[in-house]
Design an enzyme around this catalytic site. Structure first.
Site, PDB file in Angstrom:
ATOM      1  N   GLU A 273       0.953  -1.206   0.090  1.00  0.00           N
ATOM      2  CA  GLU A 273      -0.231  -0.118   0.047  1.00  0.00           C
ATOM      3  C   GLU A 273       0.762   1.259  -0.046  1.00  0.00           C
ATOM      4  O   GLU A 273       0.801   1.980   0.868  1.00  0.00           O
ATOM      5  CB  GLU A 273      -0.962  -0.020   1.175  1.00  0.00           C
ATOM      6  CG  GLU A 273      -1.885  -1.350   1.398  1.00  0.00           C
ATOM      7  CD  GLU A 273      -2.435  -1.311   2.823  1.00  0.00           C
ATOM      8  OE1 GLU A 273      -2.040  -0.319   3.781  1.00  0.00           O
ATOM      9  OE2 GLU A 273      -3.433  -2.037   2.912  1.00  0.00           O
ATOM     10  N   GLY A 275       2.012   4.929  -0.548  1.00  0.00           N
ATOM     11  CA  GLY A 275       1.536   6.255  -0.721  1.00  0.00           C
ATOM     12  C   GLY A 275       2.512   7.082  -1.279  1.00  0.00           C
ATOM     13  O   GLY A 275       2.965   7.571  -2.423  1.00  0.00           O
ATOM     14  N   ARG A 276       3.336   7.507  -0.336  1.00  0.00           N
ATOM     15  CA  ARG A 276       4.086   8.629  -0.618  1.00  0.00           C
ATOM     16  C   ARG A 276       5.345   8.480  -1.428  1.00  0.00           C
ATOM     17  O   ARG A 276       5.721   9.335  -2.272  1.00  0.00           O
ATOM     18  CB  ARG A 276       4.778   9.155   1.031  1.00  0.00           C
ATOM     19  CG  ARG A 276       5.832  10.174   1.082  1.00  0.00           C
ATOM     20  CD  ARG A 276       6.608   9.982   2.260  1.00  0.00           C
ATOM     21  NE  ARG A 276       6.004   9.839   3.586  1.00  0.00           N
ATOM     22  CZ  ARG A 276       5.226  10.754   4.195  1.00  0.00           C
ATOM     23  NH1 ARG A 276       5.233  12.039   3.844  1.00  0.00           N
ATOM     24  NH2 ARG A 276       4.311  10.337   5.313  1.00  0.00           N
ATOM     25  N   TYR A 316       3.610  18.431  11.459  1.00  0.00           N
ATOM     26  CA  TYR A 316       4.828  17.624  11.627  1.00  0.00           C
ATOM     27  C   TYR A 316       6.209  18.094  11.914  1.00  0.00           C
ATOM     28  O   TYR A 316       7.245  17.526  11.966  1.00  0.00           O
ATOM     29  CB  TYR A 316       5.005  16.174  10.659  1.00  0.00           C
ATOM     30  CG  TYR A 316       3.884  15.497  10.442  1.00  0.00           C
ATOM     31  CD1 TYR A 316       3.016  14.711  11.335  1.00  0.00           C
ATOM     32  CD2 TYR A 316       3.536  15.730   8.747  1.00  0.00           C
ATOM     33  CE1 TYR A 316       1.721  14.326  10.562  1.00  0.00           C
ATOM     34  CE2 TYR A 316       2.529  14.771   8.236  1.00  0.00           C
ATOM     35  CZ  TYR A 316       1.576  14.116   9.326  1.00  0.00           C
ATOM     36  OH  TYR A 316       0.577  13.325   8.690  1.00  0.00           O
ATOM     37  N   CYS A 342      -3.939  33.442  10.047  1.00  0.00           N
ATOM     38  CA  CYS A 342      -3.946  33.900  11.360  1.00  0.00           C
ATOM     39  C   CYS A 342      -3.448  33.044  12.333  1.00  0.00           C
ATOM     40  O   CYS A 342      -4.182  32.464  13.115  1.00  0.00           O
ATOM     41  CB  CYS A 342      -4.872  34.648  11.798  1.00  0.00           C
ATOM     42  SG  CYS A 342      -5.377  35.711  10.646  1.00  0.00           S
TER      43      CYS A 342
HETATM   44  C1  LIG Z   1      -1.336   6.264   5.043  1.00  0.00           C
HETATM   45  C2  LIG Z   1      -1.126   4.590   5.025  1.00  0.00           C
HETATM   46  C3  LIG Z   1      -0.538   3.981   4.118  1.00  0.00           C
HETATM   47  C4  LIG Z   1       0.363   4.943   2.966  1.00  0.00           C
HETATM   48  O1  LIG Z   1       1.407   5.311   3.856  1.00  0.00           O
HETATM   49  P1  LIG Z   1       2.867   5.777   2.981  1.00  0.00           P
HETATM   50  O2  LIG Z   1       3.430   6.052   4.085  1.00  0.00           O
HETATM   51  O3  LIG Z   1       2.139   7.102   2.438  1.00  0.00           O
HETATM   52  O4  LIG Z   1       3.313   4.672   2.048  1.00  0.00           O
HETATM   53  C5  LIG Z   1      -0.736   2.431   3.892  1.00  0.00           C
HETATM   54  N1  LIG Z   1      -1.404   1.822   4.410  1.00  0.00           N
HETATM   55  C6  LIG Z   1      -2.252   2.464   5.299  1.00  0.00           C
HETATM   56  C7  LIG Z   1      -3.246   1.582   6.083  1.00  0.00           C
HETATM   57  C8  LIG Z   1      -2.219   3.798   5.522  1.00  0.00           C
HETATM   58  O5  LIG Z   1      -3.061   4.081   6.717  1.00  0.00           O
END
Ligand SMILES: *Cc1c(COP(=O)(O)O)cnc(C)c1O
Length: 419
Positions: A273, A275-276, A316, A342
């Site tokens: 999974e 993302g980043r 963060y 603000c």
């Molecule tokens: C946020 C999240 C991801 C993705 O995380 P990244 O650091 O962006 O790769 C994958 N799985 C779950 C369950 C998440 O909450």
């Protein structure tokens, strides 16, 4: 690798000058490189090509329909965390059989929506959720496929706010108790227990936490199989980090080879999974300098983008590189880059050695493709910004800048106030 580079003194995204887009769409705006998105997605999936796998892009990092469509066309699925994300994924044409649904607080309506949509798997995170899903499935006369999200109690060695697999975190079911949850779920008539999942954190720059988590999941799978519970899907979550500043995260190839070496279970489908790592360095935020001011102690560069547009620095304390859209020879200064909101936490960079930017100039806030637009809000009644995608020598607005009218949509003044 990304496709944001200087030609002479001008910043380009692929073959388009960033300043030209700013002239046309105004500022601020997010800008994504199609070639970079595609290259990052392919690098990830190619690294696992020799084993059975499914890439479920974590769409909370960037949920624009065009971005999702691009990955769907490459055979990708998505990891969703809400009914709204499911709606977007389906609208973008993602195959429901490539959708996994994570999150600790899935609402009954959303469970129904996902079951009706025939998603691949629910990654459940508590025994109450297991019972709720069984109830929903019974009413709908369907079977729901589940994985139990395990909290493996592993330190991902990253920022505490983005660590999710420690026993004090709210995510998953404690690894010591999860065997009981599995045996309970396996007896429920409307559930098909099929997977095991975890997600230990984000922006990881080391491989050992992933390998340690995988080891724990494997031990668990063996124990479950001993109890007659077969596992088809091993979902290792996301979390691989990127370079924002000087981090040196492993390449997806190294990540994949470490996982494949440890996995050694040929009859499983591995789900990832990310993302980043796919979208982070495929996008920038372009802002314009409004004013500068200096006191004896401090110098500020005030820009038209703010924490509502890019929340990571405030939330963060994250680092984003700041680059001029047109390079000039000049001195550098130590300054904060701040927005118009603000709040004192409204900054994009702090105490940074920067070009002495002047009013009217454009700047690029680098590495903003992940958790940028998707975390944005209307705070201070600021319309959300436009999103633009470059492909080769062309650019496309993939989300229009919100108007003031968009912003108040749905607000109603009741009669008693209208008199
Ligand atoms: C946020 C999240 C991801 C993705 O995380 P990244 O650091 O962006 O790769 C994958 N799985 C779950 C369950 C998440 O909450």
């Amino acid at each position: 690798m990304h496709h944001f580079n200087y030609k002479e003194k001008d910043l380009y995204c692929e073959e388009v000058q960033v300043a030209e887009i700013a002239d046309a769409v105004g500022t601020p705006f997010y800008l994504y490189s199609h070639a970079t998105l595609l290259q990052h997605f392919k690098a990830f999936t190619d690294a696992f090509q020799d084993i059975r796998h499914l890439i479920c892009f974590s769409m909370k990092s960037n949920s624009n329909l065009s971005v999702l469509k691009l990955f769907a066309q490459e055979g990708g699925g998505v990891d969703i965390v809400s009914g709204g994300e499911l709606f977007r994924a389906l609208r973008a044409g993602v195959d429901p059989q490539k959708i996994v649904y994570s999150g600790v607080g899935k609402k009954v309506e959303d469970l129904e929506y996902a079951l009706r949509s025939d998603i691949l798997m629910f990654n459940v995170e508590s025994s109450q959720e297991i019972l709720a899903l069984n109830g929903v499935a019974e009413r709908m006369k369907k079977k729901a496929t589940i994985a139990i999200r395990i909290n493996p109690d592993i330190d991902p060695l990253t920022h505490p706010y983005v660590s999710t697999g420690l026993k004090e975190n709210k995510f998953g079911i404690d690894i010591k108790r999860s065997f009981e949850e599995y045996t309970m779920a396996a007896e429920l008539p409307y559930l098909r227990v099929s997977g095991i999942s975890c997600h230990i954190g984000s922006q990881l720059t080391q491989l050992s936490p992933f390998v340690d988590a995988l080891k724990k999941l494997k031990e668990h799978i063996k124990r479950l199989e001993g109890a007659g519970i077969g596992i088809d899907f091993l979902d290792l979550g996301g979390g691989l980090g990127i370079t924002y500043d000087r981090e040196e995260p492993p390449h997806p190839k190294e990540y994949a080879s470490a996982i494949k070496k440890e996995l050694d279970m040929r009859d499983l489908t591995l789900i990832l999974e990310p993302g980043r790592v796919i979208v982070g360095n495929a996008g920038i935020l372009v802002a314009k300098v409004l004013y500068t001011k200096a006191s004896p102690e401090k110098r500020f560069i005030i820009v038209d983008a703010a924490m509502n547009d890019l929340m990571r620095p405030s939330l963060y304390g994250s680092f984003h590189g700041i680059e001029p859209v047109r390079m000039r020879d000049r001195e550098s200064v130590k300054a904060d880059i701040v927005g118009p909101i603000c709040e004192s936490s409204d900054f994009l960079a702090k105490d940074r050695d920067l070009d002495a930017f002047e009013p009217g100039e454009l700047m690029a806030v680098m590495s903003s493709g992940a958790y940028g637009f998707s975390m944005s809000s209307n705070y201070n009644s600021r319309p959300r910004v436009a999103e633009v995608m470059v492909k080769g020598a062309q650019y496309f607005t993939i989300r229009a800048r919100e108007t003031y009218e968009d912003m108040i949509q749905g607000e109603v003044i009741p009669d008693f106030l209208s008199q």
